[in-house]
Design a protein around this motif. Structure first.
Motif, PDB file in Angstrom:
ATOM      1  N   ASN A 309     -26.725 -21.331  35.496  1.00 30.14           N
ATOM      2  CA  ASN A 309     -26.826 -21.286  34.041  1.00 30.14           C
ATOM      3  C   ASN A 309     -25.500 -20.841  33.423  1.00 30.14           C
ATOM      4  O   ASN A 309     -24.674 -20.219  34.093  1.00 30.14           O
ATOM      5  CB  ASN A 309     -27.960 -20.350  33.608  1.00 30.14           C
ATOM      6  N   GLY A 310     -25.341 -21.140  32.161  1.00 30.72           N
ATOM      7  CA  GLY A 310     -24.109 -20.764  31.473  1.00 30.72           C
ATOM      8  C   GLY A 310     -24.028 -19.294  31.145  1.00 30.72           C
ATOM      9  O   GLY A 310     -22.922 -18.742  31.007  1.00 30.72           O
ATOM     10  N   ALA A 311     -25.187 -18.630  31.018  1.00 31.68           N
ATOM     11  CA  ALA A 311     -25.189 -17.212  30.659  1.00 31.68           C
ATOM     12  C   ALA A 311     -24.453 -16.377  31.691  1.00 31.68           C
ATOM     13  O   ALA A 311     -23.691 -15.466  31.345  1.00 31.68           O
ATOM     14  CB  ALA A 311     -26.630 -16.718  30.495  1.00 31.68           C
ATOM     15  N   MET A 312     -24.661 -16.683  32.968  1.00 27.77           N
ATOM     16  CA  MET A 312     -24.031 -15.874  34.012  1.00 27.77           C
ATOM     17  C   MET A 312     -22.515 -16.087  34.028  1.00 27.77           C
ATOM     18  O   MET A 312     -21.750 -15.176  34.369  1.00 27.77           O
ATOM     19  CB  MET A 312     -24.631 -16.207  35.378  1.00 27.77           C
ATOM     20  N   ILE A 313     -22.065 -17.278  33.625  1.00 24.66           N
ATOM     21  CA  ILE A 313     -20.624 -17.558  33.593  1.00 24.66           C
ATOM     22  C   ILE A 313     -19.971 -16.830  32.426  1.00 24.66           C
ATOM     23  O   ILE A 313     -18.917 -16.195  32.573  1.00 24.66           O
ATOM     24  CB  ILE A 313     -20.377 -19.076  33.504  1.00 24.66           C
TER      25      ILE A 313
END
Length: 348
Positions: A309-313
């Motif tokens: 997911n983009g949140a972790m990046i």
């Protein structure tokens, strides 16, 4: 000083975009995130087709970016840093995210930061309702990776053990395929296992008593193949469920006992479990039980943040910047690292 970090994830078969707000201290706040999974597209092929994955990332990333900005009630011009997954992953898929991120940053005149995909998973529990504290042991079980790490702080990781062949996720997926289950195989096998007896088949637990913290699941896959061949011509739903349950039990036991061994060796009292396999209910149940007996706290990402997911990046980038481990730079020539180890203090 508060800053907005836009994160783009495109390492495999999920396109993820997220926006986090960092105040320079404490855990950054997730403002919004959006995710598109390609599972349905790849299901007909029984696995990820890299070229199709790359093309779909191209179609999805900008609409998802607009969606995230709208959800957060923000505009692109307010973004301070654009972060993207630099590796590891599929080269073509990584290039899509990197290219879009650097193009956006160049257009805005803002800096960029390439993030290690596994670092994103490792730090993702900091977005949960029960965030961990440093130091801790991390069990990373994501796709083709199974690793145990000692995590002393952001950017400070020591590899304790890793798989020498198939990863746990691959063992789930390949065993599911042998049982005639759909893609993605891991969740399908776990669902079937709910109806089976995990003691029916005596499957191997490779390297369980090796004395080190390495993993091996190739031998388990071979054992599942041997049993699955016996079903040919005479399919039995209960037998398949029993084999699924027995397979899951073998994988979970190895992951659980190796994690406990890592805790015992280091004396640490916190365990972080991250990555797609970390959503497995049987794994969580056994880890929780074993750690409770030892007075160890276990931390997981929220279920929606277990997969890519983009949140972790965005989170990993913000935490690296806040910890002064790495500064984003206004350099827009980029590369990607399909193979990239996470076992050194400062990622470079």
């Amino acid at each position: 000083m508060a800053s907005l970090v836009l994160g783009i994830e495109s390492s495999c078969d999920e396109t993820g975009v997220a926006l986090v707000k960092s105040a320079g201290q404490g855990v950054p706040q997730l403002l919004a995130h959006a995710l598109h999974t390609q599972m349905a597209m790849h299901a007909d092929y029984g696995g990820v087709v890299p070229e199709l994955a790359s093309r779909d990332h191209i179609r999805r990333v900008l609409p998802l970016t607009r969606q995230v900005l709208q959800q957060a009630d923000e505009v692109l011009e307010n973004v301070d840093v654009v972060a993207y997954t630099r590796g590891p992953g599929l080269a073509g898929a990584l290039l899509v995210g990197a290219g879009v991120a650097c193009a956006l940053a160049a257009a805005l005149g803002k800096p960029v930061l390439g993030v290690h995909h596994l670092e994103g998973h490792l730090l993702s529990p900091f977005l949960s309702a029960d965030p961990p504290e440093f130091p801790f042991i991390a069990l990373l079980v994501s796709g083709g990776h199974t690793q145990l790490m000692q995590v002393d702080g952001v950017g400070h990781y020591r590899l304790l053990g890793e798989t020498i062949d198939d990863a746990a996720g691959e063992a789930f997926d390949k065993s599911a395929k042998l049982l005639g289950l759909g893609y993605p195989g891991g969740p399908a096998l776990a669902r079937l296992a709910e109806f089976g007896d995990p003691t029916t088949y005596k499957l191997p637990r490779p390297l369980l008593h090796s004395g080190d913290l390495d993993f091996s699941f190739a031998g388990l896959k071979t054992a599942v193949l041997t049993q699955a061949k016996k079903f040919e011509g005479t399919p039995c739903d209960q037998a398949r469920a029993d084999l699924a349950a027995s397979t899951q039990a073998a994988i979970v036991e190895v992951l659980m006992k190796k994690s406990i061994k890592a805790l015992d060796q280091t004396g640490l009292k916190r365990l972080v479990v991250a990555g797609g396999v970390g959503a497995n209910a049987a794994l969580r149940e056994q880890l929780n039980a074993a750690c409770t007996k030892r007075g160890v706290r276990v931390h997981y990402p929220e279920l929606e943040l277990c997969t890519d997911n983009g949140a972790m990046i965005a989170l990993a980038a913000a935490m690296r910047i806040d910890a002064k481990v790495e500064a984003p730079q206004a350099r827009y020539a980029f590369d990607v690292k399909p193979r990239w180890p996470l076992d050194f203090a400062t990622i470079a």
